[in-house]
Design an enzyme around this catalytic site. Structure first.
Site, PDB file in Angstrom:
ATOM      1  N   GLU A 274       0.864  -1.213  -0.063  1.00 22.43           N
ATOM      2  CA  GLU A 274      -0.010   0.111   0.004  1.00 22.43           C
ATOM      3  C   GLU A 274       0.866   1.298   0.059  1.00 22.43           C
ATOM      4  O   GLU A 274       0.508   2.321  -0.428  1.00 22.43           O
ATOM      5  CB  GLU A 274      -0.702  -0.035   1.294  1.00 22.43           C
ATOM      6  N   HIS A 303       9.410 -26.520  -1.139  1.00 20.88           N
ATOM      7  CA  HIS A 303       8.872 -27.578  -1.743  1.00 20.88           C
ATOM      8  C   HIS A 303       7.603 -27.040  -2.620  1.00 20.88           C
ATOM      9  O   HIS A 303       6.592 -27.965  -2.944  1.00 20.88           O
ATOM     10  CB  HIS A 303       8.132 -28.760  -0.730  1.00 20.88           C
ATOM     11  N   LYS A 417     -14.257  -0.313  -2.711  1.00 22.99           N
ATOM     12  CA  LYS A 417     -15.137  -0.096  -1.392  1.00 22.99           C
ATOM     13  C   LYS A 417     -16.462   0.902  -1.913  1.00 22.99           C
ATOM     14  O   LYS A 417     -17.650   0.236  -1.341  1.00 22.99           O
ATOM     15  CB  LYS A 417     -14.542   0.587  -0.318  1.00 22.99           C
TER      16      LYS A 417
HETATM   17  O1  LIG Z   1      -8.352   1.247  10.411  1.00 24.45           O
HETATM   18  P1  LIG Z   1      -9.489   1.371   9.332  1.00 24.45           P
HETATM   19  O2  LIG Z   1      -9.744   2.718   9.275  1.00 24.45           O
HETATM   20  O3  LIG Z   1     -10.633   0.262   9.671  1.00 24.45           O
HETATM   21  O4  LIG Z   1      -8.702   0.777   7.996  1.00 24.45           O
HETATM   22  C1  LIG Z   1      -8.486  -0.529   7.922  1.00 24.45           C
HETATM   23  C2  LIG Z   1      -7.696  -0.758   6.306  1.00 24.45           C
HETATM   24  O5  LIG Z   1      -8.458  -0.306   5.474  1.00 24.45           O
HETATM   25  C3  LIG Z   1      -8.300   0.228   4.097  1.00 24.45           C
HETATM   26  O6  LIG Z   1      -8.816  -0.568   3.211  1.00 24.45           O
HETATM   27  C4  LIG Z   1      -6.880   0.778   3.912  1.00 24.45           C
HETATM   28  O7  LIG Z   1      -6.294   0.239   2.689  1.00 24.45           O
HETATM   29  C5  LIG Z   1      -5.841   0.150   4.930  1.00 24.45           C
HETATM   30  O8  LIG Z   1      -4.728   0.928   4.836  1.00 24.45           O
HETATM   31  C6  LIG Z   1      -6.390   0.180   6.287  1.00 24.45           C
HETATM   32  O9  LIG Z   1      -5.574  -0.404   7.124  1.00 24.45           O
END
Ligand SMILES: O=P(O)(O)OC[C@H]1O[C@H](O)[C@H](O)[C@@H](O)[C@@H]1O
Length: 452
Positions: A274, A303, A417
């Protein structure tokens, strides 16, 4: 704590040139200066986390443990869970006596169901971790677990059993925690998720489980003593990987020779992928940088993967990670039934054999012209693990400086997302879903097929 051996990056035909240090010295100095400036201006909080005194947290955790909780369910994903898992697994189950830890991490109904069957909710804490406070996987599982908790112990008691770790002001979890009166810890706003393992994100659940967070932080402090030489050592490692990337070694295998380092490599993969996989540089120009991190476990992947590493495309940099102490060991006994061809193994310990396998594999890769390096941890105890984590956070940040990209954002993960939210009915993201069929899933195989 750990040692680093980079001979295998130079001793191969296509590896780094003997002039590497001269060629990269100025760029390393610039990267160090830029990173130090950003740290001293307070932009990058990860670097100063080890300087915090953990005593209050340790005392708090002892107090909560004295209340008799048997289990904690850590609800979080990505940077909000991988660091905790990495430390917990590396340091091993001996530490887990204080409280069993379960991870509600992936959004997998079978896993969550299994956790719910394993724990007694009367004696279980829910530790919910999300910096943004809105991550779909985390909040969905929180709702299910909180609902079950309320049912098991009643609303007022349930609210005493939830601990929320999130941004000090922003996000849905912060509002919810305030509304319900949950105990909370702050994720410092200047610490990104994948750089947060030494913040309350991981220190709270680790302290609750009785792990040595003081040792972890002191190991982290020792990886960089502030001297120019210690900065240069880490910048040089970053430069080695970047330089090899430029030479066509676009994949970085981290091959750890201990089962308990499995989650540590998962943590590394997120950190590296990332941070460095970016479409644009800091001026907005298109760059498409990145070196793909690949996880391997020795000896298992000897293996499975090593055939490819030896004879496939010569595009991989391979980092070995070993531990010099396994906390326990077993020796092959003298036995008349051992076949003659294997009799040289008699009296050898498993740690010795594993080490020989790592050495053998590395030497073979070198003979095949593949660049390798090796990190040897003194042990998988708190100090070595803390040092390793901190070293890689600095190396990754320095690699970002060398590549002139922003290593601390992740714009590329947002679109998927949003489309998923749109498919589930989010009013703002519906349009993004475009011609993807909406999700109307009632759990039957027919509805699953129809929704595709
Ligand atoms: O801690 P949060 O806001 O729930 O994020 C959780 C994760 O979500 C995302 O998808 C990001 O790409 C990550 O970098 C992050 O660690």
């Amino acid at each position: 704590m750990y040692s680093y051996d980079d001979a295998g990056l130079f001793d191969v035909e296509a590896g780094l040139s003997p002039d590497f240090d001269a060629q990269w010295s100025d760029r390393c100095q610039d990267a160090i200066a830029s990173l130090r400036r950003r740290i001293s201006e307070g932009e990058l909080g990860f670097a100063t986390l080890p300087e915090r005194d953990p005593l209050d947290l340790i005392t708090w955790a002892e107090g909560r443990r004295a209340e008799g909780w048997t289990d904690q369910i850590v609800i979080g994903i990505g940077g909000s869970s991988l660091g905790t898992r990495a430390v917990l697994e590396a340091m091993g189950p001996a530490w887990q006596a204080a409280m069993r830890t379960h991870f509600a991490e992936n959004l997998d109904p079978v896993t969550l169901h299994a956790i719910l069957r394993q724990v007694n909710l009367q004696t279980t804490l829910l530790v919910v971790v999300t910096k943004s406070g809105s991550t779909i996987e985390t909040m969905s599982q929180l709702w299910i677990l909180y609902d079950a908790l309320v049912e098991a112990v009643g609303q007022a008691q349930a609210d005493r059993q939830v601990i929320a770790i999130t941004d000090p002001e922003r996000g849905s979890l912060r509002s919810l925690a305030t509304e319900r009166g949950w105990e909370t810890f702050d994720v410092p706003p200047n610490v990104g998720g994948r750089f947060s393992v030494l913040s309350p994100v991981s220190l709270v659940p680790l302290a609750l489980a009785g792990y040595d967070i003081d040792g972890l932080l002191s190991g982290a402090r020792r990886c960089l003593d502030g001297s120019d030489a210690s900065w240069m050592q880490l910048a040089r490692i970053a430069a080695q990987h970047v330089a090899l990337g430029d030479q066509g070694y676009g994949q970085l295998v981290m091959m750890a020779y201990a089962d308990r380092l499995n989650a540590l490599v998962d943590w590394f993969r997120q950190l590296w992928a990332e941070s460095l996989g970016k479409a644009r540089d800091r001026n907005g120009a298109r760059v498409h940088t990145g070196i793909t991190p690949i996880k391997a476990i020795g000896a298992i992947d000897q293996h499975s993967q090593v055939q490819l590493y030896m004879e496939g495309p010569n595009d991989k940099q391979i980092i070995f990670v070993e531990t010099r102490s396994h906390s326990t060991d077993l020796t092959i006994p003298a036995s008349p039934s051992l076949p003659e061809a294997l009799s040289h193994l008699q009296g050898r310990s498993l740690a010795e054999i594993l080490h020989a396998e790592a050495l053998g594999t590395r030497a073979a890769l070198a003979r095949a012209g593949r660049p390798t390096a090796c990190w040897s941890l003194e042990s998988t105890g708190a100090a070595s693990v803390g040092g390793f984590l901190m070293a890689w956070m600095f190396i990754t940040a320095l690699a970002g400086e060398l590549l002139d990209i922003d290593a601390f954002d992740q714009p590329g993960v947002e679109l998927g997302k949003k489309i998923a939210h749109g498919l589930l009915g989010h009013p703002e993201h519906g349009a993004l879903a475009g011609d993807v069929a909406p999700v109307t899933f009632d759990g039957t195989p027919e509805s699953w097929a129809a929704g595709r």
